[in-house]
Design a protein around this motif. Structure first.
Motif, PDB file in Angstrom:
ATOM      1  N   PHE A 101       9.761  15.967  -7.166  1.00 35.74           N
ATOM      2  CA  PHE A 101       8.749  15.101  -7.737  1.00 35.74           C
ATOM      3  C   PHE A 101       8.922  13.749  -7.062  1.00 35.74           C
ATOM      4  N   ILE A 102       7.919  13.303  -6.301  1.00 33.91           N
ATOM      5  CA  ILE A 102       8.001  12.054  -5.548  1.00 33.91           C
ATOM      6  C   ILE A 102       7.217  10.980  -6.293  1.00 33.91           C
ATOM      7  N   SER A 103       7.870   9.849  -6.549  1.00 32.44           N
ATOM      8  CA  SER A 103       7.214   8.763  -7.272  1.00 32.44           C
ATOM      9  C   SER A 103       7.493   7.422  -6.596  1.00 32.44           C
ATOM     10  N   ILE A 104       6.729   6.431  -7.035  1.00 33.96           N
ATOM     11  CA  ILE A 104       6.832   5.081  -6.492  1.00 33.96           C
ATOM     12  C   ILE A 104       6.424   4.105  -7.594  1.00 33.96           C
ATOM     13  N   ASP A 105       6.869   2.886  -7.495  1.00 33.21           N
ATOM     14  CA  ASP A 105       6.446   1.832  -8.413  1.00 33.21           C
ATOM     15  C   ASP A 105       5.630   0.852  -7.578  1.00 33.21           C
ATOM     16  N   ALA A 106       4.321   0.988  -7.631  1.00 33.44           N
ATOM     17  CA  ALA A 106       3.443   0.196  -6.765  1.00 33.44           C
ATOM     18  C   ALA A 106       2.239  -0.310  -7.542  1.00 33.44           C
ATOM     19  N   GLU A 107       2.468  -1.316  -8.385  1.00 33.47           N
ATOM     20  CA  GLU A 107       1.407  -1.821  -9.259  1.00 33.47           C
ATOM     21  C   GLU A 107       0.212  -2.369  -8.502  1.00 33.47           C
ATOM     22  N   TRP A 108       0.466  -3.041  -7.391  1.00 31.21           N
ATOM     23  CA  TRP A 108      -0.665  -3.586  -6.642  1.00 31.21           C
ATOM     24  C   TRP A 108      -0.839  -2.874  -5.307  1.00 31.21           C
ATOM     25  N   GLY A 109      -0.660  -1.555  -5.362  1.00 35.74           N
ATOM     26  CA  GLY A 109      -0.892  -0.727  -4.188  1.00 35.74           C
ATOM     27  C   GLY A 109       0.379  -0.453  -3.405  1.00 35.74           C
ATOM     28  N   LEU A 110       0.249   0.418  -2.430  1.00 33.85           N
ATOM     29  CA  LEU A 110       1.411   0.770  -1.616  1.00 33.85           C
ATOM     30  C   LEU A 110       1.994  -0.429  -0.886  1.00 33.85           C
ATOM     31  N   GLY A 111       1.148  -1.444  -0.636  1.00 32.27           N
ATOM     32  CA  GLY A 111       1.624  -2.651   0.044  1.00 32.27           C
ATOM     33  C   GLY A 111       2.701  -3.385  -0.725  1.00 32.27           C
ATOM     34  N   MET A 112       2.832  -3.100  -2.004  1.00 30.56           N
ATOM     35  CA  MET A 112       3.897  -3.697  -2.805  1.00 30.56           C
ATOM     36  C   MET A 112       5.259  -3.179  -2.352  1.00 30.56           C
ATOM     37  N   ARG A 113       5.305  -1.958  -1.845  1.00 28.37           N
ATOM     38  CA  ARG A 113       6.569  -1.316  -1.478  1.00 28.37           C
ATOM     39  C   ARG A 113       6.675  -0.911  -0.010  1.00 28.37           C
TER      40      ARG A 113
END
Length: 163
Positions: A101-113
């Motif tokens: 399960f692949i996840s990310i924390d990117a509230e303002w889009g992938l550009g956040m991370r």
């Protein structure tokens, strides 16, 4: 430890009772067959999502070990180069006994991370927009971007509170 076991066992019983009320589809049969092939330790490890990276620290070797040794359930990315993330995601998926399960924390889009990706406005700015059509379009675009790089869930927005 007993409390964790009872909590997990209760959760499993709830899932089992819910799943019995639905007819078995091909996907459900696959999930059941995979679940039944796991050891008790692996079933618990499937509930674990570990941090995949952090600026200045290399987690890749440790995460690879967790995937091989424990059969963890997933990873959450925080900061990375987009090409490196795609490569490491593919590498880890190939190492995994069960799909990660692949996840990310990117509230303002992938550009956040991730570098070289779209950065959307912060949530505080979005709150000033009259109507929600632009916010909906932004959320849809972020979801499409996540899907494109193999991310199953974006842990955003969250209940961060400005104080």
């Amino acid at each position: 430890m007993k409390a964790v076991f009872y909590c997990l066992f209760s959760f499993w019983l709830l899932l089992a009772s819910i799943s019995q009320s639905y007819s078995q589809t091909g996907m459900e049969q696959w999930v059941d067959s995979v679940f039944n092939s796991l050891t008790g330790e692996e079933r618990i490890a499937q509930l674990m999502i570990v941090r995949a990276n952090q600026p200045g620290k290399k987690y890749n070797h440790e995460v690879s070990r967790y995937i091989r040794k424990y059969n963890i359930g997933g990873v959450t990315f925080f900061r990375n180069d987009i090409m490196e993330q795609a490569l490491i995601t593919n590498k880890w998926q190939n190492l995994a006994k069960t799909p990660l399960f692949i996840s990310i924390d990117a509230e303002w889009g992938l550009g956040m991370r991730l570098d070289s990706t779209t950065v959307f406005p912060f949530q505080m700015g979005l709150g000033a927009i009259a109507g929600d059509s632009l916010i909906y379009a932004m959320g849809k675009r972020i979801a499409e971007d996540c899907r494109r790089i193999g991310v199953h869930m974006n842990f955003a927005p969250v209940v961060d509170i400005n104080s």
